[in-house]
Design a protein around this motif. Structure first.
Motif, PDB file in Angstrom:
ATOM      1  N   LEU A   1      -7.358   4.044   2.341  1.00 41.79           N
ATOM      2  CA  LEU A   1      -7.206   4.911   1.192  1.00 41.79           C
ATOM      3  C   LEU A   1      -8.590   5.154   0.613  1.00 41.79           C
ATOM      4  O   LEU A   1      -9.289   4.215   0.269  1.00 41.79           O
ATOM      5  CB  LEU A   1      -6.286   4.249   0.169  1.00 41.79           C
ATOM      6  N   TYR A   2      -8.992   6.413   0.564  1.00 47.50           N
ATOM      7  CA  TYR A   2     -10.296   6.801   0.032  1.00 47.50           C
ATOM      8  C   TYR A   2     -10.061   7.501  -1.287  1.00 47.50           C
ATOM      9  O   TYR A   2      -9.609   8.633  -1.339  1.00 47.50           O
ATOM     10  CB  TYR A   2     -11.003   7.708   1.026  1.00 47.50           C
ATOM     11  N   ASP A   3     -10.314   6.783  -2.370  1.00 41.02           N
ATOM     12  CA  ASP A   3     -10.099   7.323  -3.699  1.00 41.02           C
ATOM     13  C   ASP A   3     -10.984   6.556  -4.657  1.00 41.02           C
ATOM     14  O   ASP A   3     -11.519   5.498  -4.326  1.00 41.02           O
ATOM     15  CB  ASP A   3      -8.622   7.188  -4.093  1.00 41.02           C
ATOM     16  N   ASP A   4     -11.113   7.078  -5.856  1.00 37.57           N
ATOM     17  CA  ASP A   4     -11.899   6.374  -6.849  1.00 37.57           C
ATOM     18  C   ASP A   4     -11.033   5.449  -7.700  1.00 37.57           C
ATOM     19  O   ASP A   4     -11.465   4.903  -8.687  1.00 37.57           O
ATOM     20  CB  ASP A   4     -12.699   7.351  -7.723  1.00 37.57           C
ATOM     21  N   ASN A   5      -9.779   5.234  -7.296  1.00 40.85           N
ATOM     22  CA  ASN A   5      -8.867   4.290  -7.939  1.00 40.85           C
ATOM     23  C   ASN A   5      -8.218   3.429  -6.869  1.00 40.85           C
ATOM     24  O   ASN A   5      -8.004   3.880  -5.752  1.00 40.85           O
ATOM     25  CB  ASN A   5      -7.755   5.028  -8.692  1.00 40.85           C
ATOM     26  N   ASN A   6      -7.879   2.196  -7.223  1.00 43.21           N
ATOM     27  CA  ASN A   6      -7.126   1.332  -6.320  1.00 43.21           C
ATOM     28  C   ASN A   6      -5.692   1.245  -6.814  1.00 43.21           C
ATOM     29  O   ASN A   6      -5.437   1.222  -8.007  1.00 43.21           O
ATOM     30  CB  ASN A   6      -7.728  -0.072  -6.267  1.00 43.21           C
ATOM     31  N   TYR A   7      -4.759   1.184  -5.896  1.00 39.96           N
ATOM     32  CA  TYR A   7      -3.351   1.094  -6.205  1.00 39.96           C
ATOM     33  C   TYR A   7      -2.798  -0.133  -5.482  1.00 39.96           C
ATOM     34  O   TYR A   7      -3.404  -0.656  -4.567  1.00 39.96           O
ATOM     35  CB  TYR A   7      -2.615   2.346  -5.721  1.00 39.96           C
ATOM     36  N   ILE A   8      -1.617  -0.565  -5.898  1.00 37.67           N
ATOM     37  CA  ILE A   8      -0.988  -1.718  -5.264  1.00 37.67           C
ATOM     38  C   ILE A   8       0.323  -1.258  -4.643  1.00 37.67           C
ATOM     39  O   ILE A   8       1.149  -0.633  -5.298  1.00 37.67           O
ATOM     40  CB  ILE A   8      -0.736  -2.842  -6.290  1.00 37.67           C
ATOM     41  N   LYS A  10       3.886  -2.161  -2.467  1.00 38.99           N
ATOM     42  CA  LYS A  10       4.837  -3.217  -2.129  1.00 38.99           C
ATOM     43  C   LYS A  10       5.100  -3.290  -0.633  1.00 38.99           C
ATOM     44  O   LYS A  10       5.437  -4.332  -0.112  1.00 38.99           O
ATOM     45  CB  LYS A  10       6.175  -2.966  -2.838  1.00 38.99           C
ATOM     46  N   ASP A  11       4.948  -2.157   0.052  1.00 36.89           N
ATOM     47  CA  ASP A  11       5.417  -2.063   1.429  1.00 36.89           C
ATOM     48  C   ASP A  11       4.333  -1.943   2.493  1.00 36.89           C
ATOM     49  O   ASP A  11       4.612  -2.116   3.667  1.00 36.89           O
ATOM     50  CB  ASP A  11       6.350  -0.849   1.563  1.00 36.89           C
ATOM     51  N   PHE A  12       3.112  -1.612   2.099  1.00 46.56           N
ATOM     52  CA  PHE A  12       2.063  -1.351   3.076  1.00 46.56           C
ATOM     53  C   PHE A  12       0.772  -2.056   2.694  1.00 46.56           C
ATOM     54  O   PHE A  12       0.510  -2.308   1.522  1.00 46.56           O
ATOM     55  CB  PHE A  12       1.793   0.161   3.190  1.00 46.56           C
ATOM     56  N   ASN A  13      -0.019  -2.372   3.707  1.00 47.68           N
ATOM     57  CA  ASN A  13      -1.355  -2.921   3.477  1.00 47.68           C
ATOM     58  C   ASN A  13      -2.351  -1.777   3.530  1.00 47.68           C
ATOM     59  O   ASN A  13      -2.371  -1.019   4.495  1.00 47.68           O
ATOM     60  CB  ASN A  13      -1.713  -3.952   4.552  1.00 47.68           C
ATOM     61  N   PHE A  14      -3.167  -1.676   2.518  1.00 44.73           N
ATOM     62  CA  PHE A  14      -4.153  -0.615   2.438  1.00 44.73           C
ATOM     63  C   PHE A  14      -5.552  -1.181   2.552  1.00 44.73           C
ATOM     64  O   PHE A  14      -5.832  -2.268   2.051  1.00 44.73           O
ATOM     65  CB  PHE A  14      -4.031   0.151   1.114  1.00 44.73           C
ATOM     66  N   LEU A  96       5.397   6.634  -4.991  1.00 41.78           N
ATOM     67  CA  LEU A  96       5.330   7.944  -4.353  1.00 41.78           C
ATOM     68  C   LEU A  96       4.694   7.840  -2.965  1.00 41.78           C
ATOM     69  O   LEU A  96       5.225   8.383  -1.992  1.00 41.78           O
ATOM     70  CB  LEU A  96       4.522   8.909  -5.227  1.00 41.78           C
ATOM     71  N   ILE A  97       3.580   7.134  -2.855  1.00 44.37           N
ATOM     72  CA  ILE A  97       2.895   6.982  -1.568  1.00 44.37           C
ATOM     73  C   ILE A  97       3.764   6.195  -0.594  1.00 44.37           C
ATOM     74  O   ILE A  97       3.931   6.592   0.556  1.00 44.37           O
ATOM     75  CB  ILE A  97       1.527   6.302  -1.753  1.00 44.37           C
ATOM     76  N   ASP A  98       4.345   5.079  -1.062  1.00 42.53           N
ATOM     77  CA  ASP A  98       5.216   4.288  -0.194  1.00 42.53           C
ATOM     78  C   ASP A  98       6.384   5.116   0.312  1.00 42.53           C
ATOM     79  O   ASP A  98       6.728   5.075   1.495  1.00 42.53           O
ATOM     80  CB  ASP A  98       5.747   3.058  -0.940  1.00 42.53           C
ATOM     81  N   GLY A  99       6.999   5.896  -0.577  1.00 41.80           N
ATOM     82  CA  GLY A  99       8.128   6.737  -0.174  1.00 41.80           C
ATOM     83  C   GLY A  99       7.737   7.740   0.897  1.00 41.80           C
ATOM     84  O   GLY A  99       8.475   7.944   1.873  1.00 41.80           O
ATOM     85  N   LEU A 100       6.568   8.365   0.731  1.00 42.41           N
ATOM     86  CA  LEU A 100       6.098   9.324   1.737  1.00 42.41           C
ATOM     87  C   LEU A 100       5.858   8.627   3.070  1.00 42.41           C
ATOM     88  O   LEU A 100       6.290   9.109   4.118  1.00 42.41           O
ATOM     89  CB  LEU A 100       4.820  10.012   1.263  1.00 42.41           C
ATOM     90  N   LEU A 101       5.183   7.489   3.059  1.00 42.13           N
ATOM     91  CA  LEU A 101       4.895   6.775   4.310  1.00 42.13           C
ATOM     92  C   LEU A 101       6.173   6.302   4.989  1.00 42.13           C
ATOM     93  O   LEU A 101       6.284   6.363   6.219  1.00 42.13           O
ATOM     94  CB  LEU A 101       3.941   5.609   4.051  1.00 42.13           C
ATOM     95  N   ILE A 102       7.138   5.863   4.220  1.00 39.39           N
ATOM     96  CA  ILE A 102       8.425   5.444   4.800  1.00 39.39           C
ATOM     97  C   ILE A 102       9.119   6.631   5.448  1.00 39.39           C
ATOM     98  O   ILE A 102       9.662   6.524   6.558  1.00 39.39           O
ATOM     99  CB  ILE A 102       9.312   4.775   3.725  1.00 39.39           C
TER     100      ILE A 102
END
Length: 108
Positions: A1-8, A10-14, A96-102
């Motif tokens: 993940l390339y962004d200026d913020n970090n997110y956490i 539940k389902d994926f390792n970033f 939102l990101i987890d849902g898209l990846l799933i």
């Protein structure tokens, strides 16, 4: 993940990159399923990274996120339609990101 913020998630390792140059080290030194990048960052353009991936690692899913206005997003999509496969509008959450990846994994 390339962004200026970090997110956490539940389902994926970033693996996070906050500098443009670090992204290429991550791409070449890790097995990646997908890359998510912001468009405009302090030291680079996420679309350039996705374009590189398209030519060098086409099996990696390419996701772009941005806080640009809807008109700017429409222009970006028209200009770069083959560079990314999925688009996320900011603000975003890892739900939102987890849902898209799933959903993406369900299509494979």
């Amino acid at each position: 993940l390339y962004d200026d913020n970090n997110y956490i998630s539940k389902d994926f390792n970033f693996i996070y990159a906050t500098r443009y140059i670090d992204v290429f080290d991550i791409i070449h030194n890790n097995e990646l399923f997908a890359i998510i990048t912001d468009v405009n960052l302090d030291d680079g353009n996420g679309l350039d990274i996705l374009d590189y991936l398209l030519s060098k690692c086409p099996s990696i899913i390419r996701i772009v996120m941005t806080g640009l206005s809807k008109l700017e997003v429409i222009d970006m999509i028209k200009t770069n339609k083959n560079v990314f496969e999925y688009f996320i509008q900011k603000p975003l959450s890892f739900d939102l990101i987890d849902g898209l990846l799933i959903r993406i994994l369900g299509k494979k």
